[in-house]
Design a protein around this motif. Structure first.
Motif, PDB file in Angstrom:
ATOM      1  N   UNK A 109     112.989 -47.160 -11.521  1.00 37.52           N
ATOM      2  CA  UNK A 109     111.946 -46.940 -12.534  1.00 37.52           C
ATOM      3  C   UNK A 109     112.565 -46.765 -13.914  1.00 37.52           C
ATOM      4  N   UNK A 110     112.009 -47.442 -14.901  1.00 40.37           N
ATOM      5  CA  UNK A 110     112.427 -47.294 -16.292  1.00 40.37           C
ATOM      6  C   UNK A 110     111.368 -46.462 -17.006  1.00 40.37           C
ATOM      7  N   UNK A 111     111.765 -45.334 -17.549  1.00 45.98           N
ATOM      8  CA  UNK A 111     110.821 -44.352 -18.070  1.00 45.98           C
ATOM      9  C   UNK A 111     110.940 -44.281 -19.595  1.00 45.98           C
ATOM     10  N   UNK A 112     109.856 -44.530 -20.324  1.00 44.27           N
ATOM     11  CA  UNK A 112     109.886 -44.335 -21.783  1.00 44.27           C
ATOM     12  C   UNK A 112     110.043 -42.853 -22.134  1.00 44.27           C
ATOM     13  N   UNK A 113     110.469 -42.629 -23.346  1.00 38.35           N
ATOM     14  CA  UNK A 113     110.746 -41.265 -23.808  1.00 38.35           C
ATOM     15  C   UNK A 113     109.507 -40.373 -23.686  1.00 38.35           C
TER      16      UNK A 113
END
Length: 461
Positions: free
Chosen positions: A237-241
């Motif tokens: 999973x790539x999580x935005x700030x």
């Protein structure tokens, strides 16, 4: 540990005799430039919390901070090109370092409690003397270095490889500082970023160069993406700030606004690109108060100080009513704190002006003084007396004297013979013959037997 306070400009911290080549460019980026790059990165980058099994330590591990990685060679996989918005910064760092090339960018995001343990950045595919630049953005952080006799000590071995004869270094890196390690530094020194309580968000960009055509280039590029992006998960999973601040149950739960805690569970894991170009939604302005001008909270102009979010510590625009990152409401101004040492309460002064006295005397002298007091202070007789306020309305406590006022008692004292009075054993006051107990202390009248007891003489007042 030796602590070095780096002044303005470039500071050379090198020690060739110990294999250390270290330059610190203080405030290489201005405060405004540093904030602009910080905002650009958090708006575009998706972050990873990598989990993997360490072959060296033979246990499951998780990176102690949030990471992202760009670059390498297109013909090697995996590969994500350096985004166009980041390329100007890479070129500027390269130009600052006399044209040193960089083709691999490692980004780290730190919060309170995050860290990077002791390690070396030296790798065979970076060459024997790599130049590694490190740019700090956001909150400041400690950066420590220690010399090693062996930068790759065996886990669980008898020697940890630390050179304890050489004092370690302890630096404080601020936003916009550029630290450059080169030469044989990675062959003789470890570095780390320790945990710090209450640290606000910090971003570090690590600029590296994978040597083209090196036999280990493919393995090296693959290891970077493994330990900085996907780990052992083929679909990470790539999580935005902003989502990092809001995720329920993540390590950032302490930054999550209370309104979001206990809400719907975190969104399902879905594949996300390594580059997120979405912009945060516009923040609704706070309603204006009477006399306030748009864009300024105090009503004295169009610009005002930024305010810090109590949930995620982001600095927001003066007119923002809620946080742009986590949507937490703007805190209300705190009331001034009470004085730590309050003044004692003012004591009320008592008016000790002379009162018309009531007199308790003895015999005729007491009666004479009572009569003189009724005529005025100038006619008073200089005899022992007890002066009491007239509002006290004291009465003789004995049963035979119930309700007798002090003025009546003075007349009784004048008419009684001196030998008939009895002395109180408790307070020594001479009481009139009819009193069953002492007028002052209410002690009972002594019996005749006790008066005859040796060693207990009657005290005459």
């Amino acid at each position: 540990m030796t602590t070095l306070e780096a002044p303005e400009g470039i500071q050379d911290l090198s020690n060739p005799a110990k294999g250390l080549q270290l330059l610190l460019h203080k405030h290489w980026l201005s405060e405004a430039e540093g904030q602009e790059w910080f905002d650009t990165i958090v708006d575009h980058v998706a972050w990873y919390r990598v989990k993997y099994k360490s072959g060296r330590f033979q246990r499951e591990c998780e990176t102690p901070c949030w990471t992202a990685f760009y670059g390498g060679f297109e013909h090697l996989q995996p590969y994500t090109p350096v985004p166009s918005w980041l390329q100007p910064l890479v070129a500027r760092v390269s130009q600052r370092l006399a044209g040193a090339p960089f083709n691999a960018m490692l980004l780290r995001l730190y919060f309170d409690g995050d860290e990077i343990a002791w390690h070396t950045d030296g790798r065979t595919f970076l060459g024997p003397t790599p130049t590694i630049a490190s740019l700090s953005l956001g909150c400041g952080a400690r950066f420590q270095l220690r010399r090693m006799t062996n930068v790759w000590p065996e886990p669980g071995g008898g020697c940890d490889g630390i050179d304890r004869a050489t004092p370690p270094l302890d630096l404080r890196l601020g936003s916009g500082d550029l630290l450059v390690m080169s030469g044989e530094t990675q062959r003789h020194w470890h570095h780390c970023v320790p945990k710090e309580k209450g640290r606000r968000p910090r971003i570090n960009i690590n600029f590296r160069y994978i040597v083209p055509g090196h036999p280990d280039a493919a393995r090296g590029q693959s290891s970077y993406y493994k330990y900085m992006v996907h780990g052992d998960d083929p679909d990470p999973p790539a999580i935005p700030y902003k989502e990092i601040l809001q995720r329920r149950g993540s390590m950032r739960q302490f930054l999550q606004p209370r309104a979001l805690q206990g809400s719907a569970p975190a969104p399902a894991r879905t594949p996300a690109p390594n580059l997120v170009r979405s912009q945060p939604p516009p923040t609704a302005p706070c309603p204006l108060r009477p006399g306030q001008t748009p864009g300024h909270p105090s009503g004295t102009g169009t610009h005002g100080p930024q305010w810090e979010c109590q949930a995620c510590t982001l600095l927001n625009a003066p007119s923002a009513c809620s946080c742009e990152a986590c949507e937490a409401p703007r805190p209300t101004p705190a009331r001034p704190a009470a004085h730590p040492h309050p003044r004692p309460a003012k004591q009320r002064k008592l008016n000790w002006s002379p009162w018309p006295p009531c007199v308790v005397g003895a015999g005729k002298a007491g009666a004479a003084e009572a009569a003189a007091m009724q005529q005025g202070p100038s006619q008073a007789v200089n005899t022992p007396a007890v002066h009491l306020h007239p509002t006290l309305s004291l009465s003789v406590p004995g049963p035979s004297d119930a309700g007798r006022s002090l003025s009546a008692r003075a007349a009784v004292l004048a008419a009684s013979p001196r030998s008939a009075f009895w002395g109180c054993d408790a307070c020594t006051l001479r009481n009139d013959p009819s009193a069953a107990c002492c007028l002052v202390c209410a002690a009972p009248r002594p019996s005749a037997a006790s008066r005859a007891t040796p060693g207990c003489p009657t005290v005459q007042v």
